[in-house]
Design a protein around this motif. Structure first.
Motif, mmCIF file in Angstrom:
data_model
loop_
_atom_site.group_PDB
_atom_site.id
_atom_site.type_symbol
_atom_site.label_atom_id
_atom_site.label_comp_id
_atom_site.label_asym_id
_atom_site.label_seq_id
_atom_site.Cartn_x
_atom_site.Cartn_y
_atom_site.Cartn_z
ATOM 1 N N ARG A 116 0.823 -1.200 0.000
ATOM 2 C CA ARG A 116 0.000 0.000 0.000
ATOM 3 C C ARG A 116 0.866 1.263 0.000
ATOM 4 N NH1 ARG A 116 -2.535 -1.139 4.132
ATOM 5 N NH2 ARG A 116 -1.589 0.250 5.663
ATOM 6 N N GLN A 117 1.967 1.250 0.759
ATOM 7 C CA GLN A 117 2.821 2.430 0.829
ATOM 8 C C GLN A 117 3.621 2.643 -0.453
ATOM 9 O OE1 GLN A 117 2.919 4.723 3.135
ATOM 10 N NE2 GLN A 117 1.492 3.717 4.517
ATOM 11 N N GLN A 118 3.847 1.585 -1.240
ATOM 12 C CA GLN A 118 4.579 1.735 -2.495
ATOM 13 C C GLN A 118 3.752 2.411 -3.574
ATOM 14 O OE1 GLN A 118 6.036 -2.091 -3.662
ATOM 15 N NE2 GLN A 118 7.709 -2.104 -2.178
ATOM 16 N N HIS A 119 2.459 2.579 -3.352
ATOM 17 C CA HIS A 119 1.633 3.240 -4.345
ATOM 18 C C HIS A 119 2.049 4.707 -4.466
ATOM 19 C CE1 HIS A 119 -1.995 4.582 -6.471
ATOM 20 N NE2 HIS A 119 -2.136 3.311 -6.803
ATOM 21 N N PRO A 120 2.157 5.235 -5.692
ATOM 22 C CA PRO A 120 2.633 6.626 -5.839
ATOM 23 C C PRO A 120 1.719 7.664 -5.206
ATOM 24 C CG PRO A 120 1.903 5.719 -7.948
ATOM 25 C CD PRO A 120 1.937 4.587 -6.980
ATOM 26 N N HIS A 121 0.438 7.326 -4.952
ATOM 27 C CA HIS A 121 -0.464 8.298 -4.338
ATOM 28 C C HIS A 121 -0.201 8.473 -2.844
ATOM 29 C CE1 HIS A 121 -3.662 7.739 -7.746
ATOM 30 N NE2 HIS A 121 -2.562 8.351 -8.152
#
Length: 497
Positions: free
Chosen positions: A466-471
């Motif tokens: 989840r934290q690797q998502h660019p948003h």
């Protein structure tokens, strides 16, 4: 009456005038000729070039031929045996029809149209100065445009590098949060494994990438300040040159095209082959291209080269860091996923072992209860209603002093031995049952630890995905870590008994 003169003496000179008188006339004539020649020669030499003056050692009728001889064409022999006439070297107008090339005329006295000629020369100088000022302003303006373009490219690259640096810092926060969440596992699951080693390796790599990108940001900031200073300097010198030109009758780009230069500082493109550019003029302190302008243009060229190298290096570093961070994150998630799979397999094995032990414990408990019932049956009946009809209670009693006589009976001895053996088996079964219960508790605790470890690692993988998502920005990850810090510390797990 006529007067008769006496006859003169006979002589060879038939002239009547006196010789002195004739000599005086000849002297006056010679003097007039000398003065005329001298004044004419001086008048000619006053406005002719110095090399056109007649040589006194050469006869008068040969002076013109000797003077014109250097003007004539030279005949040269070519390799094929043919000849070719070439004009003599030097300045001047070539007269191809008469095969002559007189040298440039340089008069030493002002001509009648000197005032007009000097006015034209002054106008040409003024126009040349205006053209030079426009050309220098065009060069400075073009250099300023290129510096502005490099500034924009550098700012965009800095933004991209700053975003990547934020991702790296977010990765460090996620790494710290992953390590902290793994601290919530039970004590048996906190044995150092490859997942902990990979997390430590990820932390060191991310720190190294962070330091490298911070150095790039510092270097680009210094270069950005230099570019801004150079742009301001070019703009100041350009405005200063434009003050000398009131009317710009053509745009600056047209001036550059007339000068044969499409760019003065641009080193990224080849010059246009259709036009041959002019050489850079030498700096002139009193001209339009001053040493300050030369220094500004050279500084702009140096900064452009340095900026291009820095941009390429920053872009390569940003691409390498992005790819390396992605590979590191995938490796950590793959390691945690493998650990989750291993934990799941061990948990399933422990669950099966728990089921088998549970069945064994139930059987042992039931067998113990049956042995208790058997022991009660062996002891005999407690009430009369438990007796069968064939049994009787009127056996004679024997009074003894040392030992009861019933102990010597075979039935009583066998019953006593069987009761004792059954009691020993009951104690052994109880001991095994207690050991089974202790092992069952340990196994249940280990199974519960495996379940908690599986859930923690699975939560860490979900968190990282989840934290690797660019948003997900750096501030959100930081707030998440701060919220996690507000929790209580991982509880101390009691050791398995």
């Amino acid at each position: 009456m006529p007067v008769l003169l006496p006859p003169a003496e006979r002589s060879q000179d038939t002239r009547v005038g006196a010789p002195a008188w004739r000599e005086a006339a000849h002297a006056v004539s010679r003097k007039a000729h000398l003065v005329t020649d001298r004044c004419g020669q001086e008048a000619v030499t006053m406005w002719q070039p110095a090399d056109s003056v007649r040589d006194p050692h050469v006869a008068r009728h040969l002076c013109r031929a000797a003077y014109i001889e250097p003007w004539r064409f030279r005949v040269e022999m070519l390799k094929g045996g043919t000849t070719m006439e070439k004009p003599p070297p030097g300045e001047g107008v070539t007269l191809w029809k008469s095969k002559m090339k007189p040298p440039a005329w340089n008069a030493r006295l002002p001509l009648p149209l000197l005032r007009d000629a000097r006015a034209l020369q002054t106008a040409e100088v003024v126009q040349a100065h205006a053209r030079g000022a426009r050309l220098t302003a065009a060069r400075l303006g073009r250099a300023q445009q290129q510096i502005n373009a490099q500034l924009q490219l550098l700012q965009r690259q800095r933004e991209a590098t700053d975003r990547r640096l934020s991702e790296v810092r977010k990765g460090l926060l996620v790494n710290a949060q992953s390590v902290k969440l793994r601290g919530y596992r039970p004590e048996p699951e906190q044995v150092p494994d490859k997942a902990d080693s990979v997390l430590t390796w990820e932390k060191e790599e991310l720190r190294s990438m962070k330091r490298k990108m911070e150095k790039d940001m510092e270097k680009s900031e210094t270069l950005l300040k230099s570019l801004a200073s150079c742009r301001d300097m070019l703009g100041f010198y350009c405005k200063e040159r434009l003050q000398a030109v009131e009317l710009m009758n053509q745009p600056l780009d047209k001036v550059l095209e007339q000068a044969g230069r499409h760019s003065w500082v641009d080193i990224s493109r080849m010059p246009t082959p259709r036009t041959q550019g002019q050489k850079t003029p030498p700096p002139d302190p009193v001209g339009t291209y001053t040493p300050e302008c030369s220094f500004a243009l050279h500084e702009a060229k140096r900064l452009l080269m340095e900026c291009k190298e820095t941009l390429a290096e920053m872009a390569k570093t940003e691409s390498d860091v992005r790819e390396q961070q992605q590979q590191i994150g995938d490796r950590v998630c793959a390691t945690l996923a493998q650990k989750i799979q291993e934990t799941f397999e061990l948990k399933e094995k422990l669950n099966m072992t728990l089921g088998l032990m549970r069945g064994t414990i139930h059987r042992c408990t039931k067998f113990k209860q049956e042995m208790y019932i058997t022991r009660g049956l062996i002891k005999g009946p407690l009430l009369e209603c438990h007796l069968e009809t064939r049994e009787k209670l009127n056996r004679p009693l024997v009074r003894v002093y040392q030992r009861h006589v019933g102990t010597q009976l075979p039935e009583a001895a066998r019953l006593a031995q069987g009761t004792d053996q059954l009691q020993r088996h009951i104690l052994h079964v109880e001991k095994n049952l207690k050991e089974l219960l202790v092992v069952h508790d340990k196994l249940s605790w280990s199974h519960n630890c495996k379940k908690i470890g599986h859930e923690v690692d699975h939560s860490i993988v979900r968190l990282r995905r989840r934290q690797q998502h660019p948003h997900m920005c750096y501030q959100e990850a930081q707030r998440l870590v701060e919220d996690c810090d507000l929790r209580t510390q991982p509880p101390a797990r009691s050791k398995a008994k």
